[in-house]
Design a protein around this motif. Structure first.
Motif, PDB file in Angstrom:
ATOM      1  N   MET A  14       0.850  -1.162   0.000  1.00 53.90           N
ATOM      2  CA  MET A  14       0.000   0.000   0.000  1.00 53.90           C
ATOM      3  C   MET A  14       0.906   1.239   0.000  1.00 53.90           C
ATOM      4  O   MET A  14       1.802   1.381   0.816  1.00 53.90           O
ATOM      5  CB  MET A  14      -0.881  -0.031   1.253  1.00 53.90           C
ATOM      6  CG  MET A  14      -1.861   1.103   1.315  1.00 53.90           C
ATOM      7  SD  MET A  14      -2.970   1.009   2.733  1.00 53.90           S
ATOM      8  CE  MET A  14      -4.146  -0.167   2.143  1.00 53.90           C
ATOM      9  N   SER A  15       0.635   2.151  -0.898  1.00 49.34           N
ATOM     10  CA  SER A  15       1.475   3.340  -1.015  1.00 49.34           C
ATOM     11  C   SER A  15       1.113   4.371   0.050  1.00 49.34           C
ATOM     12  O   SER A  15       0.099   4.265   0.744  1.00 49.34           O
ATOM     13  CB  SER A  15       1.298   3.960  -2.404  1.00 49.34           C
ATOM     14  OG  SER A  15       0.054   4.629  -2.481  1.00 49.34           O
ATOM     15  N   GLY A  16       1.946   5.374   0.156  1.00 48.17           N
ATOM     16  CA  GLY A  16       1.721   6.437   1.119  1.00 48.17           C
ATOM     17  C   GLY A  16       0.416   7.174   0.864  1.00 48.17           C
ATOM     18  O   GLY A  16      -0.303   7.535   1.799  1.00 48.17           O
ATOM     19  N   LEU A  17       0.096   7.391  -0.420  1.00 53.98           N
ATOM     20  CA  LEU A  17      -1.164   8.077  -0.747  1.00 53.98           C
ATOM     21  C   LEU A  17      -2.374   7.234  -0.358  1.00 53.98           C
ATOM     22  O   LEU A  17      -3.376   7.771   0.121  1.00 53.98           O
ATOM     23  CB  LEU A  17      -1.225   8.414  -2.241  1.00 53.98           C
ATOM     24  CG  LEU A  17      -0.478   9.657  -2.688  1.00 53.98           C
ATOM     25  CD1 LEU A  17      -0.586   9.834  -4.199  1.00 53.98           C
ATOM     26  CD2 LEU A  17      -0.954  10.898  -1.978  1.00 53.98           C
ATOM     27  N   ASP A  18      -2.264   5.931  -0.552  1.00 53.62           N
ATOM     28  CA  ASP A  18      -3.372   5.051  -0.182  1.00 53.62           C
ATOM     29  C   ASP A  18      -3.590   5.059   1.329  1.00 53.62           C
ATOM     30  O   ASP A  18      -4.728   5.078   1.802  1.00 53.62           O
ATOM     31  CB  ASP A  18      -3.120   3.622  -0.670  1.00 53.62           C
ATOM     32  CG  ASP A  18      -3.157   3.511  -2.188  1.00 53.62           C
ATOM     33  OD1 ASP A  18      -3.883   4.307  -2.821  1.00 53.62           O
ATOM     34  OD2 ASP A  18      -2.464   2.634  -2.728  1.00 53.62           O
ATOM     35  N   GLN A  19      -2.501   5.060   2.074  1.00 54.82           N
ATOM     36  CA  GLN A  19      -2.607   5.120   3.532  1.00 54.82           C
ATOM     37  C   GLN A  19      -3.190   6.460   3.975  1.00 54.82           C
ATOM     38  O   GLN A  19      -4.029   6.516   4.879  1.00 54.82           O
ATOM     39  CB  GLN A  19      -1.243   4.903   4.176  1.00 54.82           C
ATOM     40  CG  GLN A  19      -0.740   3.494   4.037  1.00 54.82           C
ATOM     41  CD  GLN A  19       0.666   3.326   4.590  1.00 54.82           C
ATOM     42  OE1 GLN A  19       1.341   4.292   4.905  1.00 54.82           O
ATOM     43  NE2 GLN A  19       1.100   2.077   4.695  1.00 54.82           N
TER      44      GLN A  19
END
Length: 141
Positions: A1-6
């Motif tokens: 999971m990418s930073g934007l998704d988090q």
């Protein structure tokens, strides 16, 4: 999971939490408004009952004053809660805006990745075409 998704997950959770808080405040405000209605009805009943007895009429002014003070405290509470609700609604609007920005950033990233993938596929396709063309030319010579 990418930073934007988090970040998106966190923003959604924060927005949901603020909405729950706003709903709780609205519920409390409605309850207090109903309390005022009940208080007014109780005072009206006491006034009607006091008309039947001189003893009750003597205590009526003190009772009415006490109930008026109670009503004013409830109204003050409602006003304070409405200010808090307005602040919370402003926070909800801000959180919603931030959520939409993050969603747009994720969408833009996906579109860039798709364009890069299409470019790679086009480059491979072009190389195959050029290679095939060279083979045909070399076979013709």
């Amino acid at each position: 999971m990418s930073g934007l998704d988090q970040l998106l997950r966190l923003q959604k959770w924060t927005l949901d939490e603020k909405r729950r808080q706003a709903l709780d405040l609205e519920t409390l405000i409605d309850k207090l408004k109903n309390d005022i209605i009940q208080l007014d009805q109780e005072v009206a009943r006491e006034i009607a009952t006091a008309q039947e007895s001189i003893d009750l009429q003597r205590g009526l002014p003190a009772y009415r004053k006490m109930m008026q003070q109670r009503r004013e405290r409830i109204e003050t509470s409602i006003a304070n809660l409405q200010v808090e609700l307005q602040r919370l609604q402003d926070e909800i609007a801000e959180a919603f805006g931030e959520l939409k920005k993050t969603e747009q950033a994720i969408q833009n990233r996906k579109q860039r990745q798709q364009m890069q993938e299409r470019r790679r596929e086009q480059i491979v396709s072009d190389e195959l075409g050029i290679d095939l063309h060279r083979r045909r030319k070399s076979q013709e010579s």
